[in-house]
Design a protein around this motif. Sequence first.
Motif: not given
Length: 413
Positions: A135-136, A186-190, A277-282
């Motif tokens: 996917s990446y 694709a990472s499932g984070s967002e 955005l939800r993920d703090p690192s993103i």
Amino acid sequence: MGCVGVILKHPDDFYPLMKLKIAARHAEKQIPPEPHWAFCYSMLHKVSRSFALVIQQLPTELRNAVCIFYLVLRALDTVEDDTSIPTDVKVPILTAFQHHIYDCDWHFSCGTKNYKVLMDQFHHVSTAFLELGKSYQEAIEDITKRMGAGMAKFICKEVETINDYDEYCHYVAGLVGLGLSKLFHASGSEDLASDYLSNSMGLFLQKTNIIRDYLEDINEIPKSRMFWPREIWRKYVNKLEDLKYEENSEKAVQCLNDMVTNALMHVEDCLKYMAALRDPSIFRFCAIPQIMAIGTLALCYNNIEVFRGVVKMRRGLTAKVIDRTKMMADVYGAFFDFSCMLKSKVNKSDPNATKTLSRLEAVQKTCRDSGVLNKRKSYIVRSQPRYNSALIVMLFIVLSILFAYLNAKRPNN
């Protein structure tokens, strides 16, 4: 003494700068042992130290994908930027670049310094790319294909209208925003962000870079690179290069302010994107460059130095942005502060003053409506504090100890 002088003028820069220095050293120690990944991360640190620091905070799988995405696009951009490459050679490379990333034997010598190393040893990037998840790979291939085609189009086409300007910025930066949104998803984070908002994130950064880099681009050898749209600059001068001449200073600043005002139209979309955005690192990965962009625009606005040299945020302020940006309240606070700074520089006699103020007020309203401005630390020093001699002496002592420690840690040649 220059560095010490800046720190004495802005003593609150000291702690963030030290944290940034430590973080940079830590990031350099995290370089993977495999030769191809070691090359990719080492190259990332060389072509963009601040970007490399922010990438380093992402989860491993996503971090690898973003690292390769960035290097692929830097390579593509290196081909586009090299004005010594004949058009009939350059265009086929740009339009076929999505195939080259699958070919571990492909390389093309161009660019200078670290970018030449990247192009000469591109096989390392391709090898790492082939180890990413499917996917990446698909997301990176799609954006590379679309970006290469767009760059090729503007090799043979000048930026005439504002629509051309937006289209060019879409190809070279808006698509980066779309690609990153795909990688985050694709990472499932967002959730997958809208193309419109993703595009605005890229356009705001790219327009800021184009404004800041006027002199570097216009002085490019053997051929100038001209990205400011004729529709804007023709209102002020007959040729784009005329803006750099001292006799045109007043018109040059008016044109610059027009360009900054155009860039401000994307700010509200950027705030909306980041708020989702939800993920703090993103979030930090996206937010830090956006704050740097609004800060750079605030410095560039009404500033003739854009046509004389390099205008950029001091390193200590950059360190503060990196250190302080943790949540959306920090973003609203930074955008509010830098828009206030920019607003204070607006001259009512400027031809675009009304439009500029209207856009700044809209940004400030969005920040106020968030209800979190009281939680921020201000980026604007409203009155210069007076520091006594004891504090200055203490700073010198701390700096001396620090420099001695860093020198002692360096390996002997």
